[in-house]
Write a protein that holds these residues in place. Sequence first.
Motif, mmCIF file in Angstrom:
data_model
loop_
_atom_site.group_PDB
_atom_site.id
_atom_site.type_symbol
_atom_site.label_atom_id
_atom_site.label_comp_id
_atom_site.label_asym_id
_atom_site.label_seq_id
_atom_site.Cartn_x
_atom_site.Cartn_y
_atom_site.Cartn_z
ATOM 1 N N GLN A 55 9.519 91.962 -6.906
ATOM 2 C CA GLN A 55 9.588 92.989 -7.945
ATOM 3 C C GLN A 55 9.458 94.527 -7.541
ATOM 4 O O GLN A 55 9.677 95.339 -8.327
ATOM 5 N N LEU A 56 9.074 94.562 -6.163
ATOM 6 C CA LEU A 56 8.588 95.678 -5.770
ATOM 7 C C LEU A 56 9.459 96.309 -4.588
ATOM 8 O O LEU A 56 9.301 95.643 -3.546
ATOM 9 N N LEU A 57 9.923 97.398 -4.855
ATOM 10 C CA LEU A 57 10.534 98.098 -3.519
ATOM 11 C C LEU A 57 9.613 99.474 -3.143
ATOM 12 O O LEU A 57 9.366 100.021 -4.136
ATOM 13 N N GLU A 58 9.100 99.324 -1.867
ATOM 14 C CA GLU A 58 8.246 100.520 -1.379
ATOM 15 C C GLU A 58 9.049 101.168 -0.289
ATOM 16 O O GLU A 58 9.163 100.528 0.793
ATOM 17 N N VAL A 59 9.225 102.515 -0.400
ATOM 18 C CA VAL A 59 10.074 103.231 0.621
ATOM 19 C C VAL A 59 9.174 104.189 1.191
ATOM 20 O O VAL A 59 9.009 105.186 0.388
ATOM 21 N N PRO A 60 8.866 104.468 2.489
ATOM 22 C CA PRO A 60 8.344 105.585 2.831
ATOM 23 C C PRO A 60 8.976 107.016 2.593
ATOM 24 O O PRO A 60 10.312 106.898 3.055
ATOM 25 N N LEU A 61 8.244 107.949 2.049
ATOM 26 C CA LEU A 61 9.219 108.980 1.794
ATOM 27 C C LEU A 61 8.788 110.005 2.492
ATOM 28 O O LEU A 61 7.646 110.405 2.839
ATOM 29 N N PRO A 62 9.714 111.168 3.099
ATOM 30 C CA PRO A 62 9.316 112.534 3.419
ATOM 31 C C PRO A 62 8.904 113.455 2.239
ATOM 32 O O PRO A 62 9.488 114.489 2.096
ATOM 33 N N ARG A 63 7.574 112.933 1.493
ATOM 34 C CA ARG A 63 7.172 113.585 0.269
ATOM 35 C C ARG A 63 5.696 113.804 0.591
ATOM 36 O O ARG A 63 4.918 112.707 0.721
ATOM 37 N N GLY B 143 -0.883 116.528 7.956
ATOM 38 C CA GLY B 143 -0.352 117.668 8.117
ATOM 39 C C GLY B 143 0.969 117.442 7.190
ATOM 40 O O GLY B 143 0.910 116.737 6.254
ATOM 41 N N ILE B 144 1.797 118.599 6.888
ATOM 42 C CA ILE B 144 2.834 118.417 6.236
ATOM 43 C C ILE B 144 3.732 117.305 6.383
ATOM 44 O O ILE B 144 4.033 116.808 5.357
ATOM 45 N N TYR B 145 3.987 116.988 7.704
ATOM 46 C CA TYR B 145 5.101 116.024 7.840
ATOM 47 C C TYR B 145 4.221 114.595 8.180
ATOM 48 O O TYR B 145 3.370 114.279 8.963
ATOM 49 N N GLY B 146 5.209 113.548 7.471
ATOM 50 C CA GLY B 146 4.434 112.290 7.460
ATOM 51 C C GLY B 146 5.077 111.066 8.261
ATOM 52 O O GLY B 146 6.261 111.498 9.123
ATOM 53 N N PRO B 147 4.589 109.875 8.118
ATOM 54 C CA PRO B 147 5.069 108.807 8.867
ATOM 55 C C PRO B 147 6.686 108.407 8.760
ATOM 56 O O PRO B 147 7.169 108.057 9.300
ATOM 57 N N ALA B 148 7.222 109.294 7.583
ATOM 58 C CA ALA B 148 8.420 108.887 7.239
ATOM 59 C C ALA B 148 9.346 109.737 8.370
ATOM 60 O O ALA B 148 10.609 109.665 8.386
ATOM 61 N N SER B 149 8.740 110.495 9.150
ATOM 62 C CA SER B 149 9.587 111.540 9.949
ATOM 63 C C SER B 149 8.908 111.214 11.416
ATOM 64 O O SER B 149 7.740 111.899 11.820
ATOM 65 N N PRO B 150 9.302 110.156 12.170
ATOM 66 C CA PRO B 150 8.698 109.819 13.386
ATOM 67 C C PRO B 150 8.791 111.145 14.387
ATOM 68 O O PRO B 150 7.780 111.285 15.256
ATOM 69 N N TRP B 151 9.630 112.107 14.172
ATOM 70 C CA TRP B 151 9.576 113.019 15.126
ATOM 71 C C TRP B 151 8.304 114.120 15.073
ATOM 72 O O TRP B 151 8.128 114.888 15.919
ATOM 73 N N ALA B 152 7.692 113.852 14.101
ATOM 74 C CA ALA B 152 6.410 114.696 13.930
ATOM 75 C C ALA B 152 5.529 114.342 14.813
ATOM 76 O O ALA B 152 4.658 115.056 15.328
ATOM 77 N N GLY B 153 5.296 113.025 15.113
ATOM 78 C CA GLY B 153 4.116 112.478 16.039
ATOM 79 C C GLY B 153 2.917 112.723 15.603
ATOM 80 O O GLY B 153 2.624 113.318 14.380
ATOM 81 N N GLN B 154 1.875 112.700 16.474
ATOM 82 C CA GLN B 154 0.591 112.983 16.235
ATOM 83 C C GLN B 154 0.360 114.419 16.615
ATOM 84 O O GLN B 154 0.803 114.910 17.768
ATOM 85 N N GLY C 10 14.093 129.808 13.285
ATOM 86 C CA GLY C 10 14.444 128.400 13.499
ATOM 87 C C GLY C 10 13.680 127.878 14.566
ATOM 88 O O GLY C 10 13.984 126.888 15.295
ATOM 89 N N GLU C 11 12.312 128.362 14.533
ATOM 90 C CA GLU C 11 11.622 127.926 15.692
ATOM 91 C C GLU C 11 11.193 126.341 15.304
ATOM 92 O O GLU C 11 11.332 126.058 14.113
ATOM 93 N N ASP C 12 10.389 125.894 16.228
ATOM 94 C CA ASP C 12 9.787 124.500 16.126
ATOM 95 C C ASP C 12 8.964 124.114 14.775
ATOM 96 O O ASP C 12 8.215 124.892 14.575
ATOM 97 N N PRO C 13 9.549 123.399 13.800
ATOM 98 C CA PRO C 13 8.901 123.288 12.592
ATOM 99 C C PRO C 13 7.461 122.681 12.656
ATOM 100 O O PRO C 13 6.503 123.088 11.785
ATOM 101 N N LEU C 14 6.988 122.076 13.796
ATOM 102 C CA LEU C 14 5.553 121.905 14.061
ATOM 103 C C LEU C 14 4.694 123.111 14.279
ATOM 104 O O LEU C 14 3.660 123.301 13.706
ATOM 105 N N LYS C 15 5.280 123.872 14.795
ATOM 106 C CA LYS C 15 4.605 125.284 15.080
ATOM 107 C C LYS C 15 4.527 125.979 14.052
ATOM 108 O O LYS C 15 3.506 126.634 13.618
ATOM 109 N N VAL C 16 5.536 125.938 13.011
ATOM 110 C CA VAL C 16 5.441 126.751 11.654
ATOM 111 C C VAL C 16 4.411 125.905 10.776
ATOM 112 O O VAL C 16 3.657 126.874 10.112
ATOM 113 N N GLU C 17 4.555 124.463 10.919
ATOM 114 C CA GLU C 17 3.573 123.885 10.196
ATOM 115 C C GLU C 17 1.994 124.263 10.391
ATOM 116 O O GLU C 17 1.190 124.433 9.776
#
Length: 466
Positions: free
Chosen positions: A238-246, A291-302, A414-421
């Motif tokens: 009965q439950l859908l769980e979806v990782p969000l970029p939120r 940080g700001i970016y989470g596991p729904a965004s693999p490009w953020a990395g560690q 438009g610099e690297d969003p991780l640098k802005v983060e």
Amino acid sequence: MVRIVAFLLAVGMLATGCFAGSATNGDGRLRVVLPFPPAQAMSPWGDDALLLTRLGIAEPLVELDAGGKPVPGLAESWTRVDATTWRFRVRSGVKFHDGTTLTTQHVVDALTKAASASPVPRAVKGLGLTVKADGDRDVVVATTKPDATLPQRLSSPNLVILAGSAGTGPFALKSLQGKDSAVLDAFAQHWAGAPQASGVDVRFVPDGTARAAALRAGEADVVHALPVAAAASLDARQLLEVPLPRTVSLHLNTSKPPFADAGLRAAARSTVDPGALAQGVYEGRADVARGIYGPASPWAGQRTINHPTAPATPSGQKIVLATYGDRAELPEVASVIAEALRAKGFVVEQVVREYSLLEPDLLAGKFDAVVSTRSYLLDTGDPFTYLATDMTCGGSYNLARLCDPAVDAAVGQGEDPLKVEAAVLATDALVPLVHERARIGVASGVTEVASDSFERHLITKATRRS
């Protein structure tokens, strides 16, 4: 301003309270419960636009796939003509709900109106967007500066294509009862084929416990944004769980005392334990924010975030901490943070309202601190729109009132969003807490509910109840 419901209200009104004319065995209608009621009578140029796409009422030129890549919508293809110009080929054979056939002029009119709306939708703000038809099938879209993400921008729910008040989606809005409920009927002439469900009956229920109760009582087929506590009691089917970029974050108002002081911001940040929130309030159904970016965004990395300012010692500074109750966990998150801040030496007053009532004061910067949840991919599927609207001096949703020239310059270039983060988090104006997952309740026998990490789609032409 286009009001999508304007002419449809003449069709009839849905009774308040329970589902009027709701699904009974065999009639094929879906009963859907959503948390956020329409605030602008379903206008496409505000937050109500998400209702238009989630319920399958209206569609944009471009859609996003699961990875954020632009894919065809009402435009079947596109090419980049030069640095500032794109050509979109409009899909043929598309009908609006009023029987009108989609033309390039409809696209020109819809995008031009959106670009001149007040406020301008975030996806196209500052682009200097111009649109013109080129023959029967092509539309030429130009911007004042080069923009490689224009197709993604045109996927925004704020940029759905309408003919007057009519959409092109698999379901047509037939009536809207204020902030209580709505009725949709299947649109058999949808360009991709007739929908499986015969219609959708919608209730808007801000209280998460009440939404969950509707599912358990068999009074709803699909329930969006289930509270964590309710999710734990549901059968896995009965439950859908979806990782969000939120990300749920604590915003500290840098424009006035006490959090104009970087040391006191650092003190507030140091009191927060995201791990305890993820395990306690969210019962393990959210991810700890690094940080700001989470596991729904693999490009953020560690990555490692530095906080150069040492915490100061609070001495009874008064804080008004605000949040909204439409998302069930936020008031509890705010309460946990308030207790931690009090233990640190702050005096804290809490404010909890429905979001629609809270938003004007949020945007006016009337609170010292705000617990809020926000998609960091917003309308375009890239992080720069979020950074521009939420983290720059002129940002339209800058709850922290952050105004850092270095951050503005980095976003503008438009610099690297991780640098802005890293630059944003170094100010301690924003304290990421947890990354959310969508929790959607689905009744037995209901299939093909959309698992959309961008939360733009929920009910599609394939959604059905057996």
